[in-house]
Design an enzyme around this catalytic site. Structure first.
Site, PDB file in Angstrom:
ATOM      1  N   ARG A  49      53.384  36.969 128.523  1.00 57.70           N
ATOM      2  CA  ARG A  49      52.458  37.291 127.793  1.00 57.70           C
ATOM      3  C   ARG A  49      51.507  36.071 127.932  1.00 57.70           C
ATOM      4  NH1 ARG A  49      52.628  35.391 122.744  1.00 57.70           N
ATOM      5  NH2 ARG A  49      54.861  35.980 122.375  1.00 57.70           N
ATOM      6  N   TYR A 102      29.965  53.369 123.018  1.00 61.73           N
ATOM      7  CA  TYR A 102      31.423  54.138 123.433  1.00 61.73           C
ATOM      8  C   TYR A 102      31.824  54.410 121.819  1.00 61.73           C
ATOM      9  CZ  TYR A 102      35.957  55.659 124.599  1.00 61.73           C
ATOM     10  OH  TYR A 102      37.013  56.248 124.790  1.00 61.73           O
ATOM     11  N   ASP A 174      29.022  45.784 128.243  1.00 62.45           N
ATOM     12  CA  ASP A 174      30.074  46.653 128.611  1.00 62.45           C
ATOM     13  C   ASP A 174      29.672  47.038 129.840  1.00 62.45           C
ATOM     14  OD1 ASP A 174      31.615  48.756 129.311  1.00 62.45           O
ATOM     15  OD2 ASP A 174      32.126  49.292 127.255  1.00 62.45           O
ATOM     16  N   LYS A 199      38.356  53.139 134.624  1.00 65.72           N
ATOM     17  CA  LYS A 199      37.092  54.106 135.343  1.00 65.72           C
ATOM     18  C   LYS A 199      37.044  53.633 136.774  1.00 65.72           C
ATOM     19  CE  LYS A 199      37.067  55.021 130.832  1.00 65.72           C
ATOM     20  NZ  LYS A 199      37.724  56.120 130.301  1.00 65.72           N
TER      21      LYS A 199
END
Ligand SMILES: Cc1ncc(COP(=O)(O)O)c(C=O)c1O
Length: 386
Positions: A49, A102, A174, A199
């Site tokens: 982690r 978004y 973004d 994407k």
């Protein structure tokens, strides 16, 4: 600083230091790492982690391509965006964000961060003066996507960075729709860049991932803390998939851009189609800013079809090469109807505010042959507008 071209750097983005000379970074499917003694780790890694080799290779590659010193990879684009908000905002802070966010990013600010006493003012992304005017003494963060989803408005990153920095606020962008091949917000003055790697970077519709990069050591420290305390890290298999996709980003993106231009120019000439939203068209209201800050105009095209929900539904269902699906940036062309699909939860007022009419269609233009894409659109338009 590596001065080689982007296309060379993306292919050779990670160190090749495997003991067998493996070309790709191995997938270390591993949670924990042995210590030599209680006070001495055997390597830089102790628990996945906190840090892990396959994710680390992706984080370094992403940061390098975005022009950043520090990179962090997360389980999705939304996890990366959440890490930006969690790391930069405290109760009482004010955010200036675009109106065309978004949908889930909008909800995160409106439903989650508002509960912690963080207020957001939404402004049109393509109005640099409105962004500057909305920044006040409590503004900690200015945040927008460019180009935006779905109607491809373009925000001026340099102007926003200047306005934010005048008030000691941070600018985060973004960069999902452009990718670092076409636009690098950090080089234009942004403090933080965040991206859904699901994407264009992954590029094959087979993995969910997100990442953040920055040059600010204080921001990096806070994001690293968020990453290992909240724990929404990207696993080794998914890190490997994104790394594989990233190596062909520029080659795919060149084709996405050329195809999107061919599609936009075709649509622009069609009766029953108006307007066409594509920043590469000179008629696009933000064409000049897009041409200044992007190397090319991307693979996304949106347009209004003259008709009601039935017309749009018939059109989308009539396409054969374009698949009817949400998401974007994969090699295959996709079509979606925002009012009925990605933005179905918005009220009529919110839809109007976001510039989404019933007849809006969004295309993620893939890397197939452009003549097949144009022929597919032509036959579906003929049927739907008959
Ligand atoms: C601009 C933009 N940002 C963020 C996201 C969220 O990314 P993810 O689906 O990987 O969480 C998306 C998803 O479509 C997006 O289009």
């Amino acid at each position: 600083m590596d001065e080689r071209h982007f296309e060379t750097r993306e292919v050779h983005s990670h160190a090749r230091n495997d003991q067998y000379g493996a070309m790709m970074p191995p997938i270390y499917a591993n949670a924990t790492y042995e210590y030599a003694s209680p006070t001495e780790q055997q390597s830089e890694h102790r628990y996945s982690r906190m840090s892990a080799p396959t994710r680390g290779a992706l984080e370094d590659s992403f940061a390098m391509l975005e022009g950043g010193e520090h990179g962090f990879a997360f389980a999705s684009g939304m996890a990366a965006i959440d890490a930006v908000f969690a790391s930069t905002l405290s109760p009482g802070d004010h955010v200036v964000a675009a109106k065309n966010l978004y949908a889930e990013t909008h909800d995160l600010l409106a439903d989650v961060y508002a509960e912690y006493g963080i207020e957001t003012t939404h402004v049109p992304v393509n109005d640099a003066d409105a962004i500057a005017d909305a920044i006040g003494p409590d503004t900690e963060l200015v945040y927008f996507e460019t180009p935006t989803n779905p109607v491809l408005r373009v925000g001026d990153i340099e102007a926003a960075a200047e306005a934010a920095h005048e008030h000691d606020a941070l600018l985060a962008n973004d960069n999902t729709f452009a990718s670092p091949y076409l636009q690098r917000p950090l080089e234009l003055g942004a403090d933080i860049v965040v991206e859904s790697l699901t994407k264009y970077q992954g590029g094959h519709s087979d993995v969910l991932a997100g990442a953040v990069a920055t040059n600010d050591p204080d921001v990096a420290e806070d994001i690293e803390y968020t990453q290992y305390t909240r724990g929404a890290i990207l696993g080794p298999f998914d890190s490997f998939l994104v790394l594989r996709g990233m190596k062909t980003l520029s080659a795919r993106m060149d084709r996405h851009c050329a195809n999107a231009r061919a599609v936009a120019e075709f649509l622009d000439d069609q009766p029953g189609v108006d307007p066409v939203y594509y920043p590469g068209l000179e008629s696009h209201p933000n064409h000049e800013v897009a041409a200044r800050q992007m190397a090319d105009f991307g693979g996304m095209v949106a347009f209004e079809l003259d008709g009601d929900r039935e017309t749009v539904t018939e059109f989308a269902a009539g396409l054969e090469v374009f698949a009817l699906a949400e998401s974007l940036g994969g090699v295959e062309s996709l079509v979606e109807v925002p009012a009925l699909m990605t933005h179905q939860d918005l009220s009529p007022d919110e839809l109007a505010e976001a510039g989404i009419d019933e007849g809006l269609v969004r295309l993620s233009v893939g890397i197939e042959h452009h003549e097949d894409l144009v022929a597919d659109l032509a036959q579906a338009l003929d049927v739907a507008l008959d």
